[in-house]
Design a protein around this motif. Structure first.
Motif, mmCIF file in Angstrom:
data_model
loop_
_atom_site.group_PDB
_atom_site.id
_atom_site.type_symbol
_atom_site.label_atom_id
_atom_site.label_comp_id
_atom_site.label_asym_id
_atom_site.label_seq_id
_atom_site.Cartn_x
_atom_site.Cartn_y
_atom_site.Cartn_z
ATOM 1 N N PRO A 1 38.058 37.039 43.129
ATOM 2 C CA PRO A 1 39.271 36.294 43.475
ATOM 3 C C PRO A 1 40.574 36.986 43.099
ATOM 4 O O PRO A 1 41.545 36.910 43.841
ATOM 5 N N SER A 2 40.616 37.665 41.960
ATOM 6 C CA SER A 2 41.888 38.272 41.563
ATOM 7 C C SER A 2 42.217 39.485 42.431
ATOM 8 O O SER A 2 43.381 39.707 42.764
ATOM 9 N N ILE A 3 41.220 40.262 42.812
ATOM 10 C CA ILE A 3 41.459 41.403 43.719
ATOM 11 C C ILE A 3 41.896 40.869 45.088
ATOM 12 O O ILE A 3 42.845 41.383 45.691
ATOM 13 N N LEU A 4 41.225 39.828 45.553
ATOM 14 C CA LEU A 4 41.586 39.253 46.853
ATOM 15 C C LEU A 4 43.000 38.684 46.831
ATOM 16 O O LEU A 4 43.738 38.790 47.815
ATOM 17 N N ARG A 5 43.398 38.103 45.702
ATOM 18 C CA ARG A 5 44.750 37.559 45.576
ATOM 19 C C ARG A 5 45.774 38.696 45.656
ATOM 20 O O ARG A 5 46.786 38.586 46.357
ATOM 21 N N MET A 6 45.522 39.802 44.944
ATOM 22 C CA MET A 6 46.469 40.924 44.993
ATOM 23 C C MET A 6 46.527 41.527 46.395
ATOM 24 O O MET A 6 47.603 41.897 46.873
ATOM 25 N N LEU A 7 45.399 41.590 47.042
ATOM 26 C CA LEU A 7 45.345 42.090 48.418
ATOM 27 C C LEU A 7 46.177 41.196 49.336
ATOM 28 O O LEU A 7 46.975 41.676 50.143
ATOM 29 N N GLU A 8 46.013 39.888 49.183
ATOM 30 C CA GLU A 8 46.772 38.944 50.003
ATOM 31 C C GLU A 8 48.270 39.031 49.702
ATOM 32 O O GLU A 8 49.099 39.004 50.613
ATOM 33 N N LYS A 9 48.618 39.168 48.426
ATOM 34 C CA LYS A 9 50.031 39.309 48.067
ATOM 35 C C LYS A 9 50.636 40.560 48.705
ATOM 36 O O LYS A 9 51.778 40.537 49.157
ATOM 37 N N THR A 10 49.880 41.640 48.720
ATOM 38 C CA THR A 10 50.365 42.879 49.307
ATOM 39 C C THR A 10 50.605 42.704 50.796
ATOM 40 O O THR A 10 51.637 43.114 51.331
ATOM 41 N N SER A 11 49.686 42.042 51.467
ATOM 42 C CA SER A 11 49.827 41.798 52.910
ATOM 43 C C SER A 11 51.029 40.898 53.183
ATOM 44 O O SER A 11 51.787 41.133 54.125
ATOM 45 N N LYS A 12 51.233 39.883 52.369
ATOM 46 C CA LYS A 12 52.370 38.968 52.552
ATOM 47 C C LYS A 12 53.684 39.664 52.293
ATOM 48 O O LYS A 12 54.671 39.428 52.970
ATOM 49 N N SER A 13 53.720 40.556 51.291
ATOM 50 C CA SER A 13 54.970 41.256 50.995
ATOM 51 C C SER A 13 55.352 42.179 52.138
ATOM 52 O O SER A 13 56.526 42.399 52.393
ATOM 53 N N GLU A 14 54.383 42.707 52.857
ATOM 54 C CA GLU A 14 54.673 43.557 54.003
ATOM 55 C C GLU A 14 55.295 42.746 55.143
ATOM 56 O O GLU A 14 56.157 43.234 55.849
ATOM 57 N N ILE A 15 54.861 41.515 55.304
ATOM 58 C CA ILE A 15 55.414 40.646 56.343
ATOM 59 C C ILE A 15 56.882 40.370 56.053
ATOM 60 O O ILE A 15 57.706 40.301 56.945
ATOM 61 N N LEU A 16 57.214 40.230 54.767
ATOM 62 C CA LEU A 16 58.592 39.925 54.375
ATOM 63 C C LEU A 16 59.535 41.116 54.533
ATOM 64 O O LEU A 16 60.742 40.942 54.629
ATOM 65 N N LEU A 17 58.994 42.327 54.533
ATOM 66 C CA LEU A 17 59.850 43.516 54.662
ATOM 67 C C LEU A 17 60.309 43.706 56.037
ATOM 68 O O LEU A 17 60.702 43.539 56.901
#
Length: 183
Positions: free
Chosen positions: A167-183
């Motif tokens: 879960p923690s790796i998946l959360r960081m992966l999801e956060k990374t994907s979301k931060s790219e959408i915001l850029l």
């Protein structure tokens, strides 16, 4: 970043992830303990990790941890150093051999409180892991440390298939994907 700055960042830290927000207060309280940054604090202590990604945000660097036998982000014990950002960068360099690591932001990327199993001479305890996003180039030479069995870049699409459910790796992966959408 020192103990005071860490506490200030933790007090401001917000996350939409319930499992992460559930233990933010535990991290804040731990900053008050004089032994919080030392592994001798047997109830649990701070650690620091690096979520290493390439600049294009298509890959992450993971290590197959020798003691735990699982693919994880790079990181380790603070060993008395209250600057967890510094600890994360030092551990990333030591565990990967990478010299050109770049901190993405001067703030916390993720938090995780997890149990470390009992080993000879070390009781079961918690790691209060403060994580930072770090960039590195895919083409830079990797050097496997004595703490790892393997070290590899994984495409974001292959992480789940390669490491299984974490879960923690998946959360960081999801956060990374979301931060790219915001850029």
């Amino acid at each position: 970043m020192d103990r005071i700055t860490l506490k200030e960042q933790l007090e401001k830290y917000r996350t939409p992830y319930e499992e992460e927000s559930a233990f933010i207060q535990d991290f804040i309280q731990l900053t008050e303990d004089p032994l919080a940054f030392n592994r001798e604090r047997l109830a649990g202590h701070f650690t620091a990790s690096s979520w290493i990604v390439n600049p294009d945000r298509t890959h992450t660097l993971l290590t197959l941890h020798k003691k735990l036998g699982r693919w994880l982000q790079l990181g380790g014990h603070a060993d008395g150093n209250e600057n967890l950002m510094e600890v994360a960068l030092k551990e990333a360099e030591e565990e990967s051999g990478l010299k050109n690591l770049r901190l993405v932001e001067n703030s916390i990327f993720d938090l995780d409180k997890h149990i470390i199993p009992e080993r000879p001479h070390v009781p079961e305890h918690f790691h209060y892991d403060v994580r930072f996003m770090i960039e590195a180039d895919l083409t830079d030479k990797l050097v496997i440390s004595n703490e790892s069995v393997s070290l590899a870049w994984f495409t974001f699409d292959s992480v789940v298939d390669m490491i299984g459910y974490n879960p923690s790796i998946l959360r960081m992966l999801e956060k990374t994907s979301k931060s790219e959408i915001l850029l």
